[in-house]
Design a protein around this motif. Structure first.
Motif, PDB file in Angstrom:
ATOM      1  N   ASP A 105     -17.734  38.636 -41.282  1.00 52.08           N
ATOM      2  CA  ASP A 105     -16.378  38.713 -41.836  1.00 52.08           C
ATOM      3  C   ASP A 105     -15.400  39.327 -40.839  1.00 52.08           C
ATOM      4  O   ASP A 105     -14.266  38.845 -40.679  1.00 52.08           O
ATOM      5  CB  ASP A 105     -16.391  39.531 -43.129  1.00 52.08           C
ATOM      6  CG  ASP A 105     -17.167  38.838 -44.242  1.00 52.08           C
ATOM      7  OD1 ASP A 105     -17.342  37.607 -44.149  1.00 52.08           O
ATOM      8  OD2 ASP A 105     -17.602  39.526 -45.187  1.00 52.08           O
ATOM      9  N   ARG A 107     -15.621  39.289 -37.637  1.00 54.59           N
ATOM     10  CA  ARG A 107     -15.407  38.359 -36.527  1.00 54.59           C
ATOM     11  C   ARG A 107     -14.370  37.313 -36.904  1.00 54.59           C
ATOM     12  O   ARG A 107     -13.504  36.957 -36.086  1.00 54.59           O
ATOM     13  CB  ARG A 107     -16.734  37.685 -36.183  1.00 54.59           C
ATOM     14  CG  ARG A 107     -16.675  36.705 -35.030  1.00 54.59           C
ATOM     15  CD  ARG A 107     -16.468  37.408 -33.718  1.00 54.59           C
ATOM     16  NE  ARG A 107     -15.168  37.154 -33.146  1.00 54.59           N
ATOM     17  CZ  ARG A 107     -14.808  37.539 -31.944  1.00 54.59           C
ATOM     18  NH1 ARG A 107     -15.648  38.209 -31.185  1.00 54.59           N
ATOM     19  NH2 ARG A 107     -13.595  37.279 -31.490  1.00 54.59           N
ATOM     20  N   VAL A 108     -14.422  36.838 -38.137  1.00 53.28           N
ATOM     21  CA  VAL A 108     -13.428  35.864 -38.599  1.00 53.28           C
ATOM     22  C   VAL A 108     -12.042  36.496 -38.628  1.00 53.28           C
ATOM     23  O   VAL A 108     -11.047  35.879 -38.193  1.00 53.28           O
ATOM     24  CB  VAL A 108     -13.818  35.336 -39.996  1.00 53.28           C
ATOM     25  CG1 VAL A 108     -12.687  34.494 -40.585  1.00 53.28           C
ATOM     26  CG2 VAL A 108     -15.095  34.512 -39.912  1.00 53.28           C
ATOM     27  N   THR A 109     -11.950  37.712 -39.116  1.00 55.50           N
ATOM     28  CA  THR A 109     -10.664  38.407 -39.146  1.00 55.50           C
ATOM     29  C   THR A 109     -10.111  38.604 -37.740  1.00 55.50           C
ATOM     30  O   THR A 109      -8.898  38.467 -37.502  1.00 55.50           O
ATOM     31  CB  THR A 109     -10.822  39.770 -39.841  1.00 55.50           C
ATOM     32  OG1 THR A 109     -11.349  39.564 -41.157  1.00 55.50           O
ATOM     33  CG2 THR A 109      -9.498  40.487 -39.936  1.00 55.50           C
ATOM     34  N   ASP A 111     -10.717  36.667 -35.094  1.00 53.21           N
ATOM     35  CA  ASP A 111     -10.258  35.363 -34.609  1.00 53.21           C
ATOM     36  C   ASP A 111      -8.889  35.015 -35.186  1.00 53.21           C
ATOM     37  O   ASP A 111      -8.013  34.484 -34.478  1.00 53.21           O
ATOM     38  CB  ASP A 111     -11.267  34.278 -34.972  1.00 53.21           C
ATOM     39  CG  ASP A 111     -12.577  34.437 -34.212  1.00 53.21           C
ATOM     40  OD1 ASP A 111     -12.574  35.118 -33.164  1.00 53.21           O
ATOM     41  OD2 ASP A 111     -13.610  33.893 -34.676  1.00 53.21           O
ATOM     42  N   GLN A 112      -8.674  35.300 -36.469  1.00 52.32           N
ATOM     43  CA  GLN A 112      -7.375  35.034 -37.089  1.00 52.32           C
ATOM     44  C   GLN A 112      -6.276  35.880 -36.452  1.00 52.32           C
ATOM     45  O   GLN A 112      -5.159  35.396 -36.206  1.00 52.32           O
ATOM     46  CB  GLN A 112      -7.465  35.311 -38.588  1.00 52.32           C
ATOM     47  CG  GLN A 112      -8.346  34.335 -39.351  1.00 52.32           C
ATOM     48  CD  GLN A 112      -8.520  34.717 -40.810  1.00 52.32           C
ATOM     49  OE1 GLN A 112      -8.197  35.832 -41.209  1.00 52.32           O
ATOM     50  NE2 GLN A 112      -9.038  33.789 -41.601  1.00 52.32           N
TER      51      GLN A 112
END
Length: 406
Positions: A105, A107-109, A111-112
């Motif tokens: 989670d 890592r996704v944040t 990237d965003q």
């Protein structure tokens, strides 16, 4: 008659024998008492010499225990535990990986946040590029104004000859006013755009800095999914398991730096009369016995007795009072080299002998810079933040170059 004369002589000899024995015992008793008295005098003199030369300058106690920092390991973010890399009694180094959390989670944040920063940089770069566009528009509007002024001047010069109608001149003046208004609007737009850009670069633009802060925040959250050892030492009280869902601040384990231990010795109040900070001390651990002696020195004297800081302090003013000799904690620093040679553990019993004859110390009430000052600092306190700032700068520069190339 002969019998009558001989009998008294025998009785007199018999009477003389016990008297001589009694005198001999008395002499022996006197000699024994004299020897005993001499021994007592010698012992007293020896103790007096011992007292005046040594004992009165030394304060001892066996109410002393090893103390040290117990560094709690707590997560800064919540998550699910994927792996635990340290067990109780393990020795770890500062910065070593202890616990891994699920970081999908975060890592996704991250990237965003990086994508948002790139988009913001390009938008701001467009704002800076608009200065050139608006300057060109201003020049164009100025040229139109100049053209209409020249046209009106030529027409006005030949108006008396009747070659140009007055109506054409009026139309020209109206067009000049419109051109001047357009020029004023263009100048206003240029000024407004310059307000946004003057005195700063793209990387200093507020919206870019805000987006960069989001990247740094997301980076820190992502990096904190790996819990690292803030200091080196021995692991204790591990209470985390794989698969466990933990919240921020939950105690997971503790680390005790065994190379920076000290001794808290509780001396009676009457023993503190000549005690000063800096005085040398001899320290003996029960675990090693008298064969191992540590060299220490006083680095601090407590601000109050143990009773004063107790959870339920004594209420001496209530009348239900019993006088008890109070004890004050005194911190004794140990030599790190001796600790390395003969390791100790927190809570071990110690014996302390402080030499109060030394006059090189500092009074207990005076401020002092203790040489065992706590200088422990987390090994990765600023490392990840520096990495986050570097990553944000890379994104900004990449997108500035890309915008210039486009």
């Amino acid at each position: 008659m002969s019998d009558a004369t001989t009998t008294p002589e025998k009785s007199s000899n018999a009477a003389a024998t016990p008297a001589s024995g009694t005198n001999g015992n008395g002499k022996k008793r006197k000699i024994g008492l004299f020897i005993l008295l001499a021994l007592l005098v010698v012992a007293g003199a020896a103790y007096a010499i011992y007292w005046f030369t040594y004992a009165r300058w030394h304060e001892t106690t066996d109410d002393a225990y090893v103390s040290g920092h117990v560094v709690q390991i707590t997560p800064q973010i919540g998550g699910t535990v994927l792996a635990v890399h340290a067990e109780d009694t393990d020795m770890v180094k500062a910065g070593e990986l202890l616990i891994e959390f699920d970081h999908a989670d975060s890592r996704v944040t991250l990237d965003q946040a990086e994508s948002a920063l790139a988009q913001t940089v390009r938008q701001v770069r467009t704002v800076y590029a608009n200065n050139s566009t608006l300057e060109a528009e201003v020049r164009q509007r100025q040229a139109e104004v100049d053209r209409w002024k020249e046209d009106i001047a030529r027409r006005s010069a030949i108006a008396d000859t009747g070659a140009v109608a007055l109506e054409e001149i009026d139309h020209g003046k109206d067009s000049l006013k419109a051109a001047e208004a357009a020029l004023a609007a263009a100048n206003q737009q240029l000024a407004s755009n310059r307000v946004l850009t003057d005195g700063s670069r793209v990387e200093q633009y507020p919206s870019v800095q805000n987006a960069a802060s989001k990247v740094e925040e997301a980076w820190l959250d992502w990096s904190r999914s790996n819990v690292l050892a803030p200091v080196g030492g021995q692991v204790a009280r591990r209470n985390v398991q794989i698969g466990q869902r933990v919240a921020p601040g939950t105690p997971l384990m503790a680390i005790v730096p065994l190379d920076s231990l000290w001794v808290d010795a509780n001396f009676k109040e009457v023993q503190l009369r000549r005690m000063k900070i800096g005085q040398p001390a001899k320290v003996v651990a029960d675990v090693y016995g008298d064969s191992v002696e540590y060299t220490g020195h006083v680095v601090g004297i407590g601000a109050g007795t143990g009773a004063a800081f107790a959870l339920l302090p004594a209420q001496n003013a209530t009348g239900n009072w019993i006088k008890v000799v109070q004890r004050v904690p005194v911190r004794i620093a140990l030599d790190p080299r001796e600790l390395a040679a003969h390791p100790l553990r927190v809570g071990l019993s110690m014996k302390i002998d402080v030499d109060t004859q030394s006059e090189n110390g500092t009074p207990s009430g005076a401020p002092v810079q203790a040489d065992n000052e706590d200088t422990m600092r987390s090994a990765n306190t600023d490392v990840e933040l520096s990495k986050a700032k570097t990553r944000a700068k890379e994104i900004i520069q990449q997108n500035i170059v890309a915008a210039n190339r486009d």
